[in-house]
Write a protein that holds these residues in place. Structure first.
Motif, short mmCIF file in Angstrom:
data_model
loop_
_atom_site.label_atom_id
_atom_site.label_comp_id
_atom_site.label_asym_id
_atom_site.label_seq_id
_atom_site.Cartn_x
_atom_site.Cartn_y
_atom_site.Cartn_z
N MET A 139 55.66 44.81 29.63
CA MET A 139 54.57 45.58 30.20
C MET A 139 53.45 44.62 30.61
N ALA A 140 52.90 44.82 31.78
CA ALA A 140 51.85 43.94 32.29
C ALA A 140 50.54 44.19 31.54
N ARG A 141 49.82 43.11 31.33
CA ARG A 141 48.52 43.20 30.67
C ARG A 141 47.52 43.81 31.64
N ARG A 142 46.73 44.76 31.17
CA ARG A 142 45.73 45.40 32.01
C ARG A 142 44.45 44.58 32.00
N ASP A 143 43.81 44.52 33.13
CA ASP A 143 42.56 43.80 33.25
C ASP A 143 41.47 44.61 32.55
N SER A 144 40.47 43.92 32.01
CA SER A 144 39.39 44.61 31.29
C SER A 144 38.66 45.62 32.17
N ILE A 145 38.52 45.31 33.44
CA ILE A 145 37.84 46.23 34.36
C ILE A 145 38.61 47.54 34.46
N ASP A 146 39.94 47.45 34.42
CA ASP A 146 40.78 48.65 34.50
C ASP A 146 40.53 49.60 33.34
N ILE A 147 40.14 49.07 32.19
CA ILE A 147 39.90 49.93 31.03
C ILE A 147 38.41 50.20 30.82
N GLY A 148 37.59 49.82 31.81
CA GLY A 148 36.17 50.15 31.76
C GLY A 148 35.32 49.18 30.99
N GLU A 149 35.78 47.96 30.82
CA GLU A 149 35.01 46.94 30.11
C GLU A 149 34.82 45.73 31.01
N LEU A 150 33.74 45.00 30.76
CA LEU A 150 33.44 43.80 31.53
C LEU A 150 33.63 42.56 30.67
N SER A 206 35.50 29.77 37.86
CA SER A 206 35.35 31.02 37.12
C SER A 206 34.54 32.03 37.93
N LEU A 207 33.50 31.56 38.59
CA LEU A 207 32.66 32.44 39.41
C LEU A 207 33.49 33.13 40.49
N TYR A 208 34.22 32.35 41.28
CA TYR A 208 34.92 32.93 42.41
C TYR A 208 36.15 33.73 41.99
N THR A 209 36.78 33.36 40.88
CA THR A 209 37.88 34.17 40.35
C THR A 209 37.35 35.54 39.92
N THR A 210 36.23 35.54 39.22
CA THR A 210 35.64 36.80 38.75
C THR A 210 35.09 37.61 39.92
N LEU A 211 34.44 36.94 40.87
CA LEU A 211 33.93 37.66 42.05
C LEU A 211 35.07 38.36 42.79
N LYS A 212 36.20 37.70 42.90
CA LYS A 212 37.36 38.30 43.57
C LYS A 212 37.78 39.58 42.86
N VAL A 264 37.44 43.50 44.36
CA VAL A 264 38.57 44.42 44.45
C VAL A 264 38.25 45.73 43.73
N ALA A 265 37.54 45.64 42.60
CA ALA A 265 37.16 46.82 41.82
C ALA A 265 35.96 47.55 42.42
N GLU A 266 35.42 47.02 43.52
CA GLU A 266 34.27 47.60 44.23
C GLU A 266 33.00 47.65 43.37
N LEU A 267 32.84 46.64 42.51
CA LEU A 267 31.63 46.55 41.70
C LEU A 267 30.55 45.75 42.41
N VAL A 268 30.95 44.94 43.38
CA VAL A 268 30.02 44.21 44.25
C VAL A 268 30.51 44.36 45.68
N GLU A 269 29.59 44.13 46.60
CA GLU A 269 29.97 44.11 48.01
C GLU A 269 29.65 42.74 48.59
N LEU A 270 30.46 42.36 49.54
CA LEU A 270 30.35 41.06 50.19
C LEU A 270 29.65 41.23 51.53
N HIS A 271 28.68 40.34 51.80
CA HIS A 271 28.02 40.30 53.10
C HIS A 271 28.22 38.90 53.65
#
Length: 106
Positions: free
Chosen positions: A1-12, A50-56, A60-67
Motif C-alpha cells: 500500500m502506498a504511503r499517503r502524504d501528510s497533506i492528504d490526511i490534513g496535516e502539514l 526542500s523548498l521547491y519540493t515542498t512548494l511543488k 498540487v494541493a492548491e494551498l498556494v498559487e503560482l504567479h
C-alpha cells in the motif's frame, strides 16, 4: 500500500507550515527562505531543494498559487484553502501541546 502524504490526511509538515506562513504576502523562492529564517531567528532554515519540493506538493494541493511576472520570476501566495489548512494545523498543534503539558507537568 502506498504511503499517503501528510497533506492528504490534513496535516502539514514543518517545511510546509513555515512556507505557508511566509507566503501570506506574495514572495519568490529566495525571499521565502529568508523570511522563514527571520521568523524563526535562524532556528529553522529551508534549503532550495526542500523548498521547491515542498512548494511543488503544496501547489498540487492548491494551498498556494503560482504567479509568473513579466521577467519570468515565479512568486507564490497562499490560497484560501492553504490559509484554512494553516489555521487547522495551528489548532491541531495547540491540542498536541495541551496534551503533552498534562503529562509533563505531573
Amino acid at each position: 500500500m502506498a504511503r499517503r502524504d501528510s497533506i492528504d490526511i490534513g496535516e502539514l509538515t514543518d517545511p510546509a507550515f513555515y512556507i505557508l506562513l511566509s507566503v501570506m504576502d506574495e514572495k519568490h523562492g529566495y525571499l521565502i527562505m529568508k523570511t522563514i529564517a527571520e521568523l524563526t531567528n535562524n532556528k529553522v532554515t529551508i534549503g532550495p531543494a526542500s523548498l521547491y519540493t515542498t512548494l511543488k506538493k503544496i501547489l498540487v494541493a492548491e494551498l498556494v498559487e503560482l504567479h509568473i511576472t513579466n521577467d519570468t520570476k515565479k512568486t507564490y501566495k497562499i490560497t484560501q484553502k492553504g490559509y484554512d489548512m494553516l489555521k487547522d494545523e495551528v489548532e491541531r498543534k495547540k491540542e498536541m501541546i495541551k496534551l503533552a503539558e498534562c503529562f509533563l507537568n505531573n
